[in-house]
Design a protein around this motif. Structure first.
Motif, PDB file in Angstrom:
ATOM      1  N   LEU A 105      -0.452   0.421  -7.349  1.00  0.00           N
ATOM      2  CA  LEU A 105      -1.534  -0.560  -7.416  1.00  0.00           C
ATOM      3  C   LEU A 105      -2.775   0.041  -6.750  1.00  0.00           C
ATOM      4  O   LEU A 105      -2.748   0.386  -5.565  1.00  0.00           O
ATOM      5  CB  LEU A 105      -1.135  -1.861  -6.701  1.00  0.00           C
ATOM      6  CG  LEU A 105      -2.215  -2.938  -6.626  1.00  0.00           C
ATOM      7  CD1 LEU A 105      -2.582  -3.440  -8.020  1.00  0.00           C
ATOM      8  CD2 LEU A 105      -1.773  -4.103  -5.744  1.00  0.00           C
ATOM      9  N   LEU A 106      -3.849   0.165  -7.525  1.00  0.00           N
ATOM     10  CA  LEU A 106      -5.112   0.684  -7.022  1.00  0.00           C
ATOM     11  C   LEU A 106      -6.102  -0.477  -6.885  1.00  0.00           C
ATOM     12  O   LEU A 106      -6.318  -1.223  -7.840  1.00  0.00           O
ATOM     13  CB  LEU A 106      -5.682   1.753  -7.961  1.00  0.00           C
ATOM     14  CG  LEU A 106      -4.797   2.985  -8.204  1.00  0.00           C
ATOM     15  CD1 LEU A 106      -5.507   3.964  -9.131  1.00  0.00           C
ATOM     16  CD2 LEU A 106      -4.436   3.663  -6.885  1.00  0.00           C
ATOM     17  N   VAL A 107      -6.663  -0.594  -5.701  1.00  0.00           N
ATOM     18  CA  VAL A 107      -7.662  -1.628  -5.437  1.00  0.00           C
ATOM     19  C   VAL A 107      -9.026  -0.945  -5.362  1.00  0.00           C
ATOM     20  O   VAL A 107      -9.256  -0.106  -4.485  1.00  0.00           O
ATOM     21  CB  VAL A 107      -7.361  -2.389  -4.130  1.00  0.00           C
ATOM     22  CG1 VAL A 107      -8.428  -3.451  -3.872  1.00  0.00           C
ATOM     23  CG2 VAL A 107      -5.976  -3.021  -4.193  1.00  0.00           C
ATOM     24  N   VAL A 108      -9.915  -1.305  -6.286  1.00  0.00           N
ATOM     25  CA  VAL A 108     -11.216  -0.640  -6.414  1.00  0.00           C
ATOM     26  C   VAL A 108     -12.311  -1.614  -5.979  1.00  0.00           C
ATOM     27  O   VAL A 108     -12.309  -2.782  -6.377  1.00  0.00           O
ATOM     28  CB  VAL A 108     -11.457  -0.162  -7.853  1.00  0.00           C
ATOM     29  CG1 VAL A 108     -12.766   0.621  -7.946  1.00  0.00           C
ATOM     30  CG2 VAL A 108     -10.293   0.706  -8.335  1.00  0.00           C
ATOM     31  N   SER A 109     -13.241  -1.117  -5.167  1.00  0.00           N
ATOM     32  CA  SER A 109     -14.393  -1.910  -4.727  1.00  0.00           C
ATOM     33  C   SER A 109     -15.667  -1.158  -5.109  1.00  0.00           C
ATOM     34  O   SER A 109     -15.810   0.031  -4.790  1.00  0.00           O
ATOM     35  CB  SER A 109     -14.363  -2.145  -3.213  1.00  0.00           C
ATOM     36  OG  SER A 109     -13.150  -2.775  -2.827  1.00  0.00           O
ATOM     37  N   VAL A 110     -16.565  -1.831  -5.805  1.00  0.00           N
ATOM     38  CA  VAL A 110     -17.851  -1.242  -6.182  1.00  0.00           C
ATOM     39  C   VAL A 110     -18.951  -2.163  -5.677  1.00  0.00           C
ATOM     40  O   VAL A 110     -18.877  -3.379  -5.810  1.00  0.00           O
ATOM     41  CB  VAL A 110     -17.963  -1.044  -7.715  1.00  0.00           C
ATOM     42  CG1 VAL A 110     -17.047   0.064  -8.177  1.00  0.00           C
ATOM     43  CG2 VAL A 110     -17.629  -2.327  -8.467  1.00  0.00           C
TER      44      VAL A 110
END
Length: 304
Positions: A105-110
């Motif tokens: 599970l990859l949690v991406v924040s932009v």
């Protein structure tokens, strides 16, 4: 025969490796186990931490980590996580009847700094953070027209408005997340501000016409300042009127009380009820009472 065995081994390794699930911070993520049903027991782990252990017949077990309260098992095998945090990213293991399936599970924040709408000709920086891998991947931004970009905007232009994409690679796959950028014109100075700038002295030691400059600056105050001043004056006037009326009323009561205390009115004579009924008739006289006869006079004794 060796070819068949090698193919089966590779196929099993691929199925065990699972897949990468990409989600944004704060959103909901759904992880598929890799099987649609189980006969004995289904167990979900995040790394070495137990999340859920569900037997086919019996009572389910729950772990003690934070993610347990925000996750449920849906449709027998799927793990659903709500309000995803950065700490949730990483390796998940689903074991169904002894069959092991791993997922990432990859949690991406932009985001952009400064936040909100970017001002024209300002400086801004685009950020892309990926959590869940052993090493931070190298990311690359793409502009709304598809051109590669480092994410550092030295001078924001109107063409920077639109959807930017953060691109990164992992295990042979390419992933991306979008960020919408809005650009606005810088606010023009108001007429009051420009007049204030004109009235400011050019040298710090200038004292000529200081009174006129101060008066002009006061006239250039914002409307809400004048409204606050007016409301404050009105409140002060109302308080003064209230105090004056209250003082007069107290004096009037004191004067009245003193007058009543010093000169009390004399008591009025009592008034009795007078009846107009006729007087009672005189009591009739009864018969005269018989007078007792007086005693006879004494006779002188005879002398012998």
């Amino acid at each position: 025969m060796k070819t068949i065995v090698w193919f089966v081994f590779v196929l099993g390794a691929l199925s065990a490796a699972g897949k990468v699930i990409l989600t944004n911070l704060g959103q909901k993520a759904t992880l598929e186990c890799g099987v649609n049903a189980f006969n004995d027991r289904l167990v979900w782990h995040r790394g070495d931490d137990l999340i859920h252990s569900i037997p086919k017949n019996g009572f389910p077990l729950r772990g003690a980590v934070d993610i347990v309260g925000r996750s449920t098992v849906k449709r027998d095998t799927k793990l659903e996580i709500s309000a995803v945090k950065k700490e949730d990213a990483g390796k998940f293991i689903c074991t169904a009847d002894g069959s092991r399936h791993e997922h990432i599970l990859l949690v991406v924040s932009v985001w952009a700094t400064p936040s909100g709408e970017l001002l024209l000709d300002s400086v801004a920086t685009l950020h892309c953070q990926v959590k869940g891998l052993d090493q931070d991947p190298s990311v690359q931004w793409k502009t709304p027209d598809g051109s590669p970009h480092s994410g550092s905007l030295k001078s924001v232009t109107r063409s920077d408005a639109g959807t930017w994409k953060c691109m990164f690679s992992h295990d042979g796959g390419t992933y991306d997340r979008s960020l919408t950028i809005k650009v606005q014109e810088p606010a023009t100075p108001s007429s009051s501000q420009s007049s204030n700038d004109v009235l400011k002295p050019t040298c710090p030691n200038c004292v000529t016409h200081q009174a006129s400059i101060t008066a002009a600056l006061l006239l250039g105050l914002s409307w809400w300042v004048w409204v606050a001043v007016g409301v404050g004056c009105l409140v002060v006037v109302l308080l003064m009127v209230f105090v004056i009326v209250l003082c007069k009323r107290i004096k009037r009561k004191k004067r009245k009380f003193q007058t009543m205390k010093n000169g009390r009115q004399p008591l009025k004579p009592k008034k009795y009820c007078q009846c107009d009924c006729p007087a009672a008739a005189a009591k009739p006289q009864q018969g005269r009472r018989r007078e007792k006869p007086s005693a006879p006079p004494l006779q002188p004794l005879l002398m012998l």
